[in-house]
Structure formats: C-alpha cells, structure tokens
Design an enzyme around this catalytic site. Sequence first.
Site, PDB file in Angstrom:
ATOM      1  N   SER A  97      -9.512   1.491   2.876  1.00  0.00           N
ATOM      2  CA  SER A  97      -8.697   2.362   2.041  1.00  0.00           C
ATOM      3  C   SER A  97      -7.556   1.601   1.362  1.00  0.00           C
ATOM      4  O   SER A  97      -6.854   2.162   0.523  1.00  0.00           O
ATOM      5  CB  SER A  97      -8.124   3.504   2.893  1.00  0.00           C
ATOM      6  OG  SER A  97      -7.178   3.026   3.833  1.00  0.00           O
TER       7      SER A  97
ATOM      8  N   LYS B 116       0.849  -1.190   0.000  1.00  0.00           N
ATOM      9  CA  LYS B 116       0.000   0.000   0.000  1.00  0.00           C
ATOM     10  C   LYS B 116       0.885   1.241   0.000  1.00  0.00           C
ATOM     11  O   LYS B 116       1.902   1.296   0.710  1.00  0.00           O
ATOM     12  CB  LYS B 116      -0.907  -0.029   1.227  1.00  0.00           C
ATOM     13  CG  LYS B 116      -1.924   1.089   1.310  1.00  0.00           C
ATOM     14  CD  LYS B 116      -2.845   0.879   2.513  1.00  0.00           C
ATOM     15  CE  LYS B 116      -3.886   1.965   2.652  1.00  0.00           C
ATOM     16  NZ  LYS B 116      -4.822   1.711   3.781  1.00  0.00           N
TER      17      LYS B 116
ATOM     18  N   SER C 176     -10.062  -0.907   6.914  1.00  0.00           N
ATOM     19  CA  SER C 176      -9.369  -0.749   5.635  1.00  0.00           C
ATOM     20  C   SER C 176      -8.634  -1.986   5.138  1.00  0.00           C
ATOM     21  O   SER C 176      -8.119  -1.978   4.028  1.00  0.00           O
ATOM     22  CB  SER C 176      -8.392   0.431   5.713  1.00  0.00           C
ATOM     23  OG  SER C 176      -9.110   1.636   5.858  1.00  0.00           O
TER      24      SER C 176
END
Length: 469
Positions: A160, A81, A184
């Site tokens: 996210s 990420k 997330s």
Amino acid sequence: MLPNVIFTSIRELGERLRTGALSPIALTQLFLERLETLGPHYNAVVTTTRDRAMAQAQWAEAEIASGHYRGPLHGIPYGAKDLIATSGGIPTTWGAAPFRNQTFDDDATVIQKLEASGAILVAKLAMVELAGGMGYFQPHASFTGPCRNPWNPNTWSGGSSSGSGAAVSGGLVPFAIGSETFGSILSPANNCGVAGLRPTYGRVSRFGAMALCWTLDKLGPLCLTADDCGLVLDAIAGPDPADPTASQQVFTYDAEPVGRRFKLGVPTGITDEVEEYARRHFEQALEVLSEVATIDTVSLPDLPYEAITRTILAAEAASAFDEFIDRGQAAELTAPEDHYGPYARTAILATDYIRALRLRGRMARDIDALFEGSSGFDALLGPSRWTPATGIDENFRSPVHGNAPDVLGAIGNGAGLPAISVPNGFTPQGLPTGIQFMGRAYAENTVLAIARAYQGLTDWHQRHPPHPS
C-alpha cells in the site's frame, strides 16, 4: 549539474552537501519541481510541502555553511507515506476520501527524528486507502487514483506504500518512508525496482502513524540502495516514550563488510507458484550469491502461516476502524470491494483471533530456531513477490482465491522479523523483479550487509526508468 544528481545515493548526496559542492536549497527546489511536474503522471503525490521544505532547506544550508553538519541526511529531501502525521496544516489523508481534509497538530515521531537529522520533508505520498485494511484487490483503491509504476505507467507500483515506491523509483525523492503490515514495503520495492526495508516490529516508533494492525504495523524506508536504507534506519530507529510498543534496543547502522561468508536458507518450494521471470531471476541471484554465501535449502515447520497472520490482520483492522465501520463510512471509500470488506472482518470470532495469536508464538519460536547459534542461517531468502508489476486495470489477486502463497511475508510480518527487498533483474517487458532477505529479529545489520554484498556484485540497482513522455 543538478539533473545528474537525481538518481544519486544518499551517501554521495550527503558528502556533496557536507563539502558545499551541493546546495540544500537547490536540491530541494529540484525535487519539488519533479514532484509537482512528474508526480501527477504517476499519481504518486498527495501534497507537496513546499513552504515547509524551503524553510528547512534554508536552515540546513545555513547550518552546514557554519560547520554544523548533522550527518548523512542533512539537507536531503524525502517524502512520507500519507498515513504519517504532519503538523502545520499539512493534510494526512490516509489515502481515503473521508479523511482527505484531516490534519494533526503534531508531527509523528518518525518525522521529528528525520527533522532532527536535517532531512527535508518535500511531500506526502500516495497510498492505498486505509493502507489496504478494508480488503482491496485492485490498484484503484485510493482517492488519488491508481499509483503508476515509473518503469511502465500502465502497470501498478504496488501497495500500500504505492507513492513511496513510485516516487523513489521515478527520481521524485531520494528516499521515502513507507509502512508495512503485510507486504506494503516489499511489494512496491519489487514492482518499482528499488530497495525497501521492513524493520523489526518495534524498531521504529509508530507514534503519529495511522494504526491498521497494532501488532503487525511497521514503518521503514524505501531507497535507491540497501546502504541508503541503513542510513535512514539509523536516523528513525530507537525508543520512544510516546509509543509503548517501540523497542528499547538502540540501533546503530554498521556499513562495514562482514568479513565472512554468509549462510543463507532457501525454503523448500518457495518458487513453486512464482511467475517465470521472478523465478528465473531468483535462481540467477542464487548463483551470484554463491560467491559470498553458502546456500542450503531448508524445510519450514508445517504451520498455516498465511492464515495466522491474515486472521490477526483482519481482526485488528476491524477493531482499529470499528467506529468508522459502524458509522457506515466504508461506503465513502473508493474501491467497491472496500464498501463491504470491513464487515466481513468484524465477523471473525474472538476464538479464531486468540488461536492465531497462540500459533504466532509457536511460529516465532520455530523460525527463530533456524537463526540460532553459529550453525544457524543469517537469512532466509526468496522472491520479493510472486510476479512483477501487474496491469494498472488488473486485479492483483482474486477476491475469492486470493494470492499465490506468500510464506516469507506471512512469517516475517507475523513474527515481526526484518527483511529487505532489492532488485534482481528485469523481464523482457522491462519490469523489475526483486529478491528478499529476511533475518532474525533486530538483525537489520545482517540483512543489510547481505543486500549490500549482492548489490556489490550486480548493477540492477543502478538502472532507472526513462523520463515519462
């Protein structure tokens, strides 16, 4: 031969690499090509790290050939990420336009640990801007565009850790590292039909990762199976002098069957506001789990779980980005609601934040009591999300009324408890749903064992999206 390994577990890939039946260089080239060709289709990739990846692959191939095998991640490509710092001029954008050219001199600890395990970084993956901390409520909150779900690109991959979920689901990487502050990791795991593990708070060092909420942020893996999640956690967990919040407890993954029936608790009313197929699949999963577990309903203590955790999140996010907010840079963010959301967070009273912290302590004690002793539960369980993936152009929550209640998410993140989501069915439209198992602090081996047992009785995790046209 190589296309047949795209949706192959880490354990099986690792064994083929160890024996020389598979080349780290060829495997890395395969996934780089998929990232570069399919990544844009899903808006899942920010940066491919081709030069670094090929150098690591060549080194891994030489080491394995010489007999120096580091373990099951040696030679396995992965993505991170894009809030996790990477050195060598590779941008770390935090998913936000104002930081699109940001670079760091050092790798985050989690990147260092994965490199030490022999894993190969092939990409920085898309995410919601600033990990959603500015209050977004629709999928377009990223300068790279809305991350599309490989099962249906007209639906959202979840936030996210959007790119991490989509990249694993779409076969762009064998595994990815995401982060969770409130949902997330479990959200994209649910939407994309993969396994996502949120470790105990402090289990994995956050040094080098963007801080959104100091007392809630956690890093964890998204993988094809629960077993893969355990293998990755084994590599990234552990103490870190650079992160004072990292636990001193050492984690060793135990992949052996538990050898007893589990005791699972279903909170009363956990499916009351859940969408039809998410509820139906959860009830069907309970029937399957009854083969390996005793399942009882449990009444949770009466506390404002979401208010506790969301107050802490909002207040700490405002503090983490106070200079950014003061400079007026929120106006440069992609989502319109993120232009004003930060200012609402700065209005939270210190008394409300302190009250939330005090209530969190009570919440943590009360929930821990449910796991305590031989009569306690091994895990609490519920649907991973209240709905399958929503449309790419839909608001996934109302800016006024918010979401359906996410009690387990509020408890798990507020108290820092581990949880794993694994797929448990598909809607008639072909969208996956998930079931989550939440355990006691530092009981990752238990929730992983339950998830492995469930996956041993089902084949949902063996189904994969079609290649995009």
